[in-house]
Design a protein around this motif. Structure first.
Motif, mmCIF file in Angstrom:
data_model
loop_
_atom_site.group_PDB
_atom_site.id
_atom_site.type_symbol
_atom_site.label_atom_id
_atom_site.label_comp_id
_atom_site.label_asym_id
_atom_site.label_seq_id
_atom_site.Cartn_x
_atom_site.Cartn_y
_atom_site.Cartn_z
ATOM 1 N N ASN A 80 -11.384 -21.014 -19.750
ATOM 2 C CA ASN A 80 -10.206 -20.343 -19.275
ATOM 3 C C ASN A 80 -9.670 -19.568 -20.472
ATOM 4 O O ASN A 80 -8.532 -19.595 -20.625
ATOM 5 C CB ASN A 80 -9.311 -21.330 -18.807
ATOM 6 N N ILE A 81 -10.348 -18.571 -20.826
ATOM 7 C CA ILE A 81 -10.102 -17.700 -21.906
ATOM 8 C C ILE A 81 -10.936 -16.350 -21.510
ATOM 9 O O ILE A 81 -12.159 -16.326 -21.608
ATOM 10 C CB ILE A 81 -10.410 -18.193 -23.381
ATOM 11 N N GLY A 82 -10.115 -15.311 -21.547
ATOM 12 C CA GLY A 82 -10.871 -13.999 -21.208
ATOM 13 C C GLY A 82 -10.149 -12.673 -21.914
ATOM 14 O O GLY A 82 -9.485 -13.049 -22.918
ATOM 15 N N ALA A 94 -11.837 -12.501 -27.901
ATOM 16 C CA ALA A 94 -12.469 -13.253 -26.800
ATOM 17 C C ALA A 94 -13.879 -13.052 -26.780
ATOM 18 O O ALA A 94 -14.796 -13.842 -26.745
ATOM 19 C CB ALA A 94 -11.958 -13.104 -25.315
ATOM 20 N N HIS A 95 -14.308 -11.709 -26.822
ATOM 21 C CA HIS A 95 -15.928 -11.221 -26.672
ATOM 22 C C HIS A 95 -16.514 -11.569 -27.924
ATOM 23 O O HIS A 95 -17.566 -12.175 -28.080
ATOM 24 C CB HIS A 95 -15.790 -9.680 -26.594
ATOM 25 N N PHE A 132 -12.043 -15.271 -18.139
ATOM 26 C CA PHE A 132 -12.935 -16.417 -18.796
ATOM 27 C C PHE A 132 -14.105 -15.751 -19.312
ATOM 28 O O PHE A 132 -14.469 -14.881 -19.545
ATOM 29 C CB PHE A 132 -13.578 -17.282 -17.311
ATOM 30 N N THR A 133 -14.589 -16.757 -20.223
ATOM 31 C CA THR A 133 -15.714 -16.695 -21.004
ATOM 32 C C THR A 133 -16.694 -17.844 -20.662
ATOM 33 O O THR A 133 -16.210 -19.052 -20.392
ATOM 34 C CB THR A 133 -15.564 -17.038 -22.512
ATOM 35 N N ALA A 231 -11.653 -26.387 -25.667
ATOM 36 C CA ALA A 231 -11.389 -27.763 -25.361
ATOM 37 C C ALA A 231 -11.859 -28.177 -23.832
ATOM 38 O O ALA A 231 -11.738 -27.294 -23.118
ATOM 39 C CB ALA A 231 -10.039 -28.277 -25.754
ATOM 40 N N PRO A 232 -12.272 -29.492 -23.640
ATOM 41 C CA PRO A 232 -12.507 -29.811 -22.333
ATOM 42 C C PRO A 232 -11.426 -29.612 -21.337
ATOM 43 O O PRO A 232 -11.811 -29.308 -20.179
ATOM 44 C CB PRO A 232 -12.726 -31.285 -22.405
ATOM 45 N N SER A 233 -10.219 -29.901 -21.583
ATOM 46 C CA SER A 233 -8.960 -29.747 -20.901
ATOM 47 C C SER A 233 -8.759 -28.022 -20.414
ATOM 48 O O SER A 233 -8.081 -27.810 -19.670
ATOM 49 C CB SER A 233 -7.654 -29.943 -21.656
ATOM 50 N N ASN A 234 -9.558 -27.305 -20.925
ATOM 51 C CA ASN A 234 -9.851 -25.939 -20.909
ATOM 52 C C ASN A 234 -10.783 -25.212 -20.132
ATOM 53 O O ASN A 234 -11.246 -23.904 -20.099
ATOM 54 C CB ASN A 234 -9.118 -24.885 -21.815
ATOM 55 N N ALA A 235 -11.658 -26.204 -19.746
ATOM 56 C CA ALA A 235 -12.947 -25.737 -19.114
ATOM 57 C C ALA A 235 -13.474 -26.270 -17.916
ATOM 58 O O ALA A 235 -12.731 -27.479 -17.283
ATOM 59 C CB ALA A 235 -14.135 -26.164 -20.240
ATOM 60 N N ALA A 236 -14.517 -25.732 -17.238
ATOM 61 C CA ALA A 236 -15.212 -26.397 -15.972
ATOM 62 C C ALA A 236 -16.713 -26.346 -16.227
ATOM 63 O O ALA A 236 -17.086 -25.375 -16.873
ATOM 64 C CB ALA A 236 -14.746 -25.470 -14.946
#
Length: 477
Positions: A80-82, A94-95, A132-133, A231-236
């Motif tokens: 969850n970072i774009g 981010a890129h 997102f990335t 981190a896992p808490s910011n990911a899917a």
């Protein structure tokens, strides 16, 4: 062709409604005529993507979608970072970090991730989008466990050297030069439009990055960015394809479960104020050969009724040779040979979360003025604003929108399905949203389309972006 094949494939996956042979009714007695009603039409089958959704104790969102049609799987990890929320004074970070994720992890050296996928007969990619990335692999089913291990390994920690950082800074800088600075119409309109249409810095800065910001990044910056956002808490994590669910859950727990959670900073406010005055911006391009024009209108908020209505407005106005703008600008007036655009140039209507523009753009001859084109656009838009669309226009728009949705879901050997599942989990904690998109499109009425056009296709809500070829002497320099 790709859209048609996607729609056919999706229909096959959804299954066909069973039909029963109609039985001949027994005629009623002659003295009591009966009213015979026409049989109801068979219900159209709807998209039903299998969704198994749960979370690990460390906050990782996990989406499994089983499909045994072919012995292959897609593994995707979405962070969850774009572009929007990268740190100030680190534009393009981010890129840049997308590139850094291939430079080595705890148990894999530089480029070993890529070689692991290729040795297993697979393909992979990564990308940075507005919100997102992501990283994904498409491999044979028997290679699923190594892919989960490898993704968990680089989520656990990067091993990046100063040389690797410097190398990737050069790669990204060259990418900016090739794709934007030294390219005719570079960044038009996907990179240019947000910078002139938006007012909030997070939505309006140079997403590709200022070269001085890219060059200033340090190893400490990389470490802090990784710790915060990777981190896992910011990911899917999403797995789509031919697998045994219980086995996959065991692997996910084994490899991702031990990773530590990380407290997430509050996400910045990325909202945009209501635009009350038309904006205009001209970009001088010494490499351009013809003028170009883009018009961008701020979109409704995601998941509102108007948001779904805009998906159909897009089909009515812009998509396909039957669209109103194509018919007016290309067929009738000959002002351009092609129209392009839509919502979310870096993805699709369904996989973003935040302010966005609906954009139409074209290239035209110097003898055609911007104001003449805008007058024609305004005339077409006014037709949606003045009265509700007719039933046949709305029905055709729904068919086009469903076909596009099916095509996106089935694209790149099921990556499209993984993409919508992961992004919906990441943004809305709701991957099953994928199965409700058709229903939301069906709810859109002619009156809602008219209401949406009146509010969101206002000239005051519009940004006009033009590209003007630079003078000949500027080219010579």
């Amino acid at each position: 062709m790709k859209k048609v094949l996607g729609a056919v494939t999706a229909a096959a996956l959804m299954g066909c409604a069973a039909t029963q042979e109609a039985q001949k009714p027994t005629p009623p007695p002659a003295e009591t005529p009966a009213k015979v009603e026409a049989p109801a039409a068979a219900a159209r089958p709807k998209l039903q993507v299998p969704v198994d959704y749960y979370k690990l104790d460390n906050g990782l969102k996990v989406v499994l979608s089983r499909d045994t049609t072919a012995p292959k799987v897609v593994v995707g990890v979405y962070y969850n970072i774009g572009f929007r929320i990268e740190p100030k004074n680190r534009t393009g970070f981010a890129h840049l970090f997308e590139h850094m994720m291939f430079q080595g992890s705890r148990n894999m050296g530089k480029m070993e991730f890529i070689r692991l996928v290729q040795k297993n007969g697979g393909m992979l990619n990564g990308s940075t989008r507005f919100d997102f990335t992501n990283y994904f692999e498409l491999v044979p089913s028997n290679a699923l466990e190594p892919m989960l291990w490898a993704e968990a390994d680089r989520m656990a920690g990067l091993e990046v050297t100063q040389d690797n950082l410097k190398n990737q800074q050069g790669v990204v800088s060259n990418e900016v030069k090739v794709n934007v600075l030294n390219q005719p119409y570079g960044g038009f309109p996907w990179l240019d439009m947000p910078q002139v249409a938006n007012t909030n810095w997070y939505n309006a800065h140079n997403f590709y990055g200022d070269l001085k910001d890219l060059d200033a990044a340090t190893l400490e910056d990389v470490g802090a960015f990784f710790k915060t956002y990777y981190a896992p808490s910011n990911a899917a994590l999403v797995v789509v394809g031919d697998f045994e669910p219980e086995q996959v859950k065991a692997w996910v727990q084994k490899y991702f479960g031990p990773l530590p959670t990380a407290a997430q900073p509050q996400k910045p406010d990325i909202s945009e104020p209501r635009q009350e005055k038309e904006k205009r911006h001209d970009k001088k391009d010494p490499l351009a050969t013809r003028p170009a024009l883009a018009v961008g209108y701020h979109m409704p908020a995601v998941n509102t009724p108007e948001y779904y209505a805009m998906a159909l407005v897009d089909e009515v106005l812009l998509q396909g040779n039957d669209s109103m703008l194509y018919q007016q600008l290309v067929q009738k007036k000959g002002m351009t040979g092609e129209l392009q655009g839509g919502v979310n140039e870096l993805g699709n209507h369904w996989n973003y979360n935040g302010p966005m523009q609906w954009t139409a753009y074209l290239f035209h001859d110097a003898t055609t003025t911007t104001d003449a084109i805008l007058a024609e656009i305004d005339g077409v838009v006014a037709q949606l604003q003045d009265k509700p669309v007719d039933a046949s226009t709305l029905a055709r728009a729904r068919v086009k929108a469903r076909s596009k949705l099916y095509g996106e879901i089935e694209s790149t050997f099921d990556f499209g399905r993984a993409d919508l599942l992961a992004s919906s989990a990441l943004f809305f904690d709701d991957p099953a949203r994928i199965n409700r998109l058709e229903d939301e499109l069906e709810k859109v009425t002619p009156e809602l389309i008219q209401k949406t056009a009146r509010e969101y296709l206002r000239r005051e809500n519009r940004t006009v972006l033009t590209v003007t070829p630079a003078p000949a002497q500027a080219k010579a320099r």
